[in-house]
Design a protein around this motif. Structure first.
Motif, PDB file in Angstrom:
ATOM      1  N   LYS A 143       0.799  -1.235   0.000  1.00 30.37           N
ATOM      2  CA  LYS A 143       0.000   0.000   0.000  1.00 30.37           C
ATOM      3  C   LYS A 143       0.837   1.294   0.000  1.00 30.37           C
ATOM      4  CE  LYS A 143      -1.289   0.171   4.984  1.00 30.37           C
ATOM      5  NZ  LYS A 143       0.010   0.205   5.568  1.00 30.37           N
ATOM      6  N   ASP A 144       2.055   1.226   0.499  1.00 26.22           N
ATOM      7  CA  ASP A 144       2.850   2.448   0.555  1.00 26.22           C
ATOM      8  C   ASP A 144       3.768   2.649  -0.653  1.00 26.22           C
ATOM      9  OD1 ASP A 144       1.681   3.131   2.968  1.00 26.22           O
ATOM     10  OD2 ASP A 144       3.115   1.903   4.097  1.00 26.22           O
ATOM     11  N   LEU A 145       3.755   1.678  -1.568  1.00 29.00           N
ATOM     12  CA  LEU A 145       4.550   1.835  -2.787  1.00 29.00           C
ATOM     13  C   LEU A 145       3.792   2.712  -3.768  1.00 29.00           C
ATOM     14  CD1 LEU A 145       6.068  -1.611  -3.784  1.00 29.00           C
ATOM     15  CD2 LEU A 145       7.088   0.247  -2.486  1.00 29.00           C
ATOM     16  N   LYS A 146       4.540   3.407  -4.612  1.00 31.35           N
ATOM     17  CA  LYS A 146       3.880   4.189  -5.655  1.00 31.35           C
ATOM     18  C   LYS A 146       3.564   3.241  -6.813  1.00 31.35           C
ATOM     19  CE  LYS A 146       4.559   7.470  -9.247  1.00 31.35           C
ATOM     20  NZ  LYS A 146       4.155   6.395 -10.145  1.00 31.35           N
ATOM     21  N   ILE A 147       2.279   2.940  -6.983  1.00 26.44           N
ATOM     22  CA  ILE A 147       1.861   2.007  -8.036  1.00 26.44           C
ATOM     23  C   ILE A 147       0.807   2.670  -8.914  1.00 26.44           C
ATOM     24  CG2 ILE A 147       0.584  -0.159  -8.432  1.00 26.44           C
ATOM     25  CD1 ILE A 147       1.876  -1.139  -5.763  1.00 26.44           C
ATOM     26  N   VAL A 192       8.679  -2.070 -13.048  1.00 24.99           N
ATOM     27  CA  VAL A 192       8.023  -3.106 -12.242  1.00 24.99           C
ATOM     28  C   VAL A 192       8.187  -2.743 -10.756  1.00 24.99           C
ATOM     29  CG1 VAL A 192       8.010  -5.548 -11.617  1.00 24.99           C
ATOM     30  CG2 VAL A 192       8.332  -4.876 -14.005  1.00 24.99           C
ATOM     31  N   ALA A 193       7.067  -2.438 -10.114  1.00 25.50           N
ATOM     32  CA  ALA A 193       7.088  -2.021  -8.699  1.00 25.50           C
ATOM     33  C   ALA A 193       7.285  -3.218  -7.780  1.00 25.50           C
ATOM     34  CB  ALA A 193       5.780  -1.328  -8.352  1.00 25.50           C
ATOM     35  N   GLY A 194       6.913  -4.405  -8.272  1.00 23.51           N
ATOM     36  CA  GLY A 194       7.059  -5.612  -7.460  1.00 23.51           C
ATOM     37  C   GLY A 194       6.193  -6.731  -7.995  1.00 23.51           C
ATOM     38  N   PHE A 195       6.243  -7.857  -7.266  1.00 19.62           N
ATOM     39  CA  PHE A 195       5.437  -9.032  -7.613  1.00 19.62           C
ATOM     40  C   PHE A 195       4.684  -9.483  -6.373  1.00 19.62           C
ATOM     41  CE2 PHE A 195       8.945  -9.192 -10.587  1.00 19.62           C
ATOM     42  CZ  PHE A 195       8.362  -9.656 -11.769  1.00 19.62           C
ATOM     43  N   GLY A 196       3.400  -9.773  -6.532  1.00 26.07           N
ATOM     44  CA  GLY A 196       2.616 -10.328  -5.435  1.00 26.07           C
ATOM     45  C   GLY A 196       2.098 -11.710  -5.813  1.00 26.07           C
ATOM     46  N   PHE A 197       2.434 -12.712  -4.998  1.00 26.65           N
ATOM     47  CA  PHE A 197       1.955 -14.077  -5.228  1.00 26.65           C
ATOM     48  C   PHE A 197       1.236 -14.568  -3.980  1.00 26.65           C
ATOM     49  CE2 PHE A 197       5.948 -13.687  -7.646  1.00 26.65           C
ATOM     50  CZ  PHE A 197       5.493 -13.980  -8.926  1.00 26.65           C
ATOM     51  N   ILE A 198       0.288 -15.469  -4.167  1.00 28.65           N
ATOM     52  CA  ILE A 198      -0.310 -16.130  -3.018  1.00 28.65           C
ATOM     53  C   ILE A 198       0.643 -17.237  -2.555  1.00 28.65           C
ATOM     54  CG2 ILE A 198      -2.368 -17.343  -2.154  1.00 28.65           C
ATOM     55  CD1 ILE A 198      -2.771 -14.374  -3.219  1.00 28.65           C
ATOM     56  N   ILE A 199       1.160 -18.007  -3.512  1.00 30.32           N
ATOM     57  CA  ILE A 199       1.993 -19.173  -3.190  1.00 30.32           C
ATOM     58  C   ILE A 199       3.343 -19.091  -3.896  1.00 30.32           C
ATOM     59  CG2 ILE A 199       2.117 -21.708  -3.359  1.00 30.32           C
ATOM     60  CD1 ILE A 199      -1.015 -21.569  -3.741  1.00 30.32           C
ATOM     61  N   GLU A 200       4.395 -19.516  -3.185  1.00 31.60           N
ATOM     62  CA  GLU A 200       5.717 -19.657  -3.813  1.00 31.60           C
ATOM     63  C   GLU A 200       6.244 -21.061  -3.558  1.00 31.60           C
ATOM     64  OE1 GLU A 200       8.523 -16.585  -2.736  1.00 31.60           O
ATOM     65  OE2 GLU A 200      10.231 -17.884  -3.221  1.00 31.60           O
ATOM     66  N   LEU A 201       6.620 -21.760  -4.619  1.00 33.96           N
ATOM     67  CA  LEU A 201       7.256 -23.081  -4.474  1.00 33.96           C
ATOM     68  C   LEU A 201       8.758 -22.837  -4.417  1.00 33.96           C
ATOM     69  CD1 LEU A 201       5.133 -25.123  -7.081  1.00 33.96           C
ATOM     70  CD2 LEU A 201       4.687 -24.737  -4.649  1.00 33.96           C
ATOM     71  N   THR A 202       9.270 -22.661  -3.197  1.00 34.96           N
ATOM     72  CA  THR A 202      10.649 -22.165  -3.040  1.00 34.96           C
ATOM     73  C   THR A 202      11.681 -23.132  -3.618  1.00 34.96           C
ATOM     74  OG1 THR A 202      10.777 -23.125  -0.838  1.00 34.96           O
ATOM     75  CG2 THR A 202      10.089 -20.838  -0.960  1.00 34.96           C
ATOM     76  N   PHE A 203      11.340 -24.456  -3.629  1.00 29.65           N
ATOM     77  CA  PHE A 203      12.305 -25.453  -4.106  1.00 29.65           C
ATOM     78  C   PHE A 203      12.550 -25.345  -5.617  1.00 29.65           C
ATOM     79  CE2 PHE A 203       8.038 -27.176  -3.720  1.00 29.65           C
ATOM     80  CZ  PHE A 203       7.795 -27.721  -4.974  1.00 29.65           C
ATOM     81  N   LEU A 204      11.740 -24.565  -6.323  1.00 25.32           N
ATOM     82  CA  LEU A 204      11.968 -24.372  -7.763  1.00 25.32           C
ATOM     83  C   LEU A 204      12.794 -23.105  -8.048  1.00 25.32           C
ATOM     84  CD1 LEU A 204       8.506 -25.475  -9.187  1.00 25.32           C
ATOM     85  CD2 LEU A 204      10.649 -26.749  -9.221  1.00 25.32           C
ATOM     86  N   ASN A 205      13.122 -22.363  -6.977  1.00 28.64           N
ATOM     87  CA  ASN A 205      14.026 -21.210  -7.091  1.00 28.64           C
ATOM     88  C   ASN A 205      13.600 -20.136  -8.087  1.00 28.64           C
ATOM     89  OD1 ASN A 205      15.880 -22.210  -5.137  1.00 28.64           O
ATOM     90  ND2 ASN A 205      16.637 -23.661  -6.681  1.00 28.64           N
ATOM     91  N   GLY A 206      12.302 -19.982  -8.277  1.00 33.04           N
ATOM     92  CA  GLY A 206      11.818 -18.933  -9.185  1.00 33.04           C
ATOM     93  C   GLY A 206      12.279 -17.549  -8.758  1.00 33.04           C
ATOM     94  N   ILE A 207      12.514 -17.396  -7.479  1.00 29.99           N
ATOM     95  CA  ILE A 207      12.938 -16.096  -6.933  1.00 29.99           C
ATOM     96  C   ILE A 207      14.261 -15.632  -7.569  1.00 29.99           C
ATOM     97  CG2 ILE A 207      14.215 -17.025  -4.931  1.00 29.99           C
ATOM     98  CD1 ILE A 207      11.718 -14.207  -4.564  1.00 29.99           C
ATOM     99  N   ASN A 208      15.092 -16.591  -7.986  1.00 23.47           N
ATOM    100  CA  ASN A 208      16.367 -16.230  -8.637  1.00 23.47           C
ATOM    101  C   ASN A 208      16.157 -15.492  -9.953  1.00 23.47           C
ATOM    102  OD1 ASN A 208      17.716 -17.426  -6.580  1.00 23.47           O
ATOM    103  ND2 ASN A 208      18.139 -19.349  -7.675  1.00 23.47           N
ATOM    104  N   LYS A 209      15.042 -15.765 -10.625  1.00 21.99           N
ATOM    105  CA  LYS A 209      14.758 -15.073 -11.896  1.00 21.99           C
ATOM    106  C   LYS A 209      14.238 -13.659 -11.626  1.00 21.99           C
ATOM    107  CE  LYS A 209      14.059 -18.634 -15.342  1.00 21.99           C
ATOM    108  NZ  LYS A 209      13.531 -19.876 -14.792  1.00 21.99           N
ATOM    109  N   LEU A 210      13.853 -13.395 -10.369  1.00 18.72           N
ATOM    110  CA  LEU A 210      13.262 -12.093 -10.037  1.00 18.72           C
ATOM    111  C   LEU A 210      14.181 -11.286  -9.126  1.00 18.72           C
ATOM    112  CD1 LEU A 210       9.577 -13.307  -9.410  1.00 18.72           C
ATOM    113  CD2 LEU A 210      10.689 -12.701 -11.560  1.00 18.72           C
ATOM    114  N   LYS A 211      15.484 -11.533  -9.252  1.00 17.74           N
ATOM    115  CA  LYS A 211      16.474 -10.832  -8.413  1.00 17.74           C
ATOM    116  C   LYS A 211      16.375  -9.320  -8.614  1.00 17.74           C
ATOM    117  CE  LYS A 211      20.133 -13.988  -7.217  1.00 17.74           C
ATOM    118  NZ  LYS A 211      20.821 -14.942  -8.102  1.00 17.74           N
ATOM    119  N   GLY A 212      16.450  -8.594  -7.505  1.00 16.75           N
ATOM    120  CA  GLY A 212      16.425  -7.134  -7.590  1.00 16.75           C
ATOM    121  C   GLY A 212      15.018  -6.559  -7.524  1.00 16.75           C
TER     122      GLY A 212
END
Ligand code: AMP
Length: 172
Positions: A47-51, A143-163
């Motif tokens: 809510k406090d990000l400029k979107i 891109v202000a950010g990403f919002g997900f309900i679920i993250e499957l951390t063992f697939l390391n998708g977060i590495n593609k969204l670095k920064g």
């Protein structure tokens, strides 16, 4: 990690093919508080990000993205599977386990300098989310950010969204 929400997700083994455990959000959606709590938690975080806009990824990203846009008082743009959007589109290919897929966005959906929050139900390998970010950035959007309900951390998708600013409500 939101344990109450996590309990509302149903695991469906071997869907859509053998070896995949599908995280089914329909069981969360039919709970009186499932959608509301999910959207409220994402709202609280961003809510406090400029979107300027929420981009929802077809089709479950639409379910969570539109009420979030309503709450934040910003516009909503759909990122869709190929051939669904009626006006001129940009298209972005991404890798799947076997082969490739594409997502599309209207060329005039994002204006130069606009700040866009990308929403989907689930982050797995990150290919879809990364492709969505490329679509927005190719239009001059930020891109202000990403919002997900679920993250499957063992697939390391977060590495593609670095920064990027990434918020997932439930992590497995
Ligand atoms: P990925 O591009 O690998 O991060 O995959 C994310 C997209 O695929 C999201 O739109 C999800 O809805 C869907 N998806 C991938 N894996 C699953 C899963 N295990 N359960 C439910 N949806 C999934």
């Amino acid at each position: 990690m939101d344990k109450k929400l996590a309990k509302m997700i149903r695991d469906v083994p071997d869907f859509p093919k053998e070896g995949i455990v599908f995280k089914d959000i329909t069981t969360l959606l039919k709970e009186a508080n499932g959608l509301r709590s999910s959207v409220d938690l994402l709202n609280e975080y961003f809510k406090d990000l400029k979107i300027d806009l929420i981009a929802g990824i077809e089709s479950r990203g639409f379910i969570f993205g539109t009420p979030l846009a309503y709450n934040l008082g910003v516009g909503f743009i759909p990122i869709r599977k190929p051939g669904k959007l009626p006006a001129e589109t940009f298209s972005q290919e991404y890798a799947l386990e076997y082969g490739t897929d594409r997502i599309e966005m209207h060329k005039d959906a994002v204006r130069e300098g606009q700040s866009v929050l990308i929403v989907d139900d689930l982050l797995a390998t990150g290919g879809t989310a990364e492709a969505a970010a490329k679509l927005i950035e190719n239009c001059g959007g930020k891109v202000a950010g990403f919002g997900f309900i679920i993250e499957l951390t063992f697939l390391n998708g977060i590495n593609k969204l670095k920064g990027y600013n990434v918020k997932s409500l439930i992590k497995y």
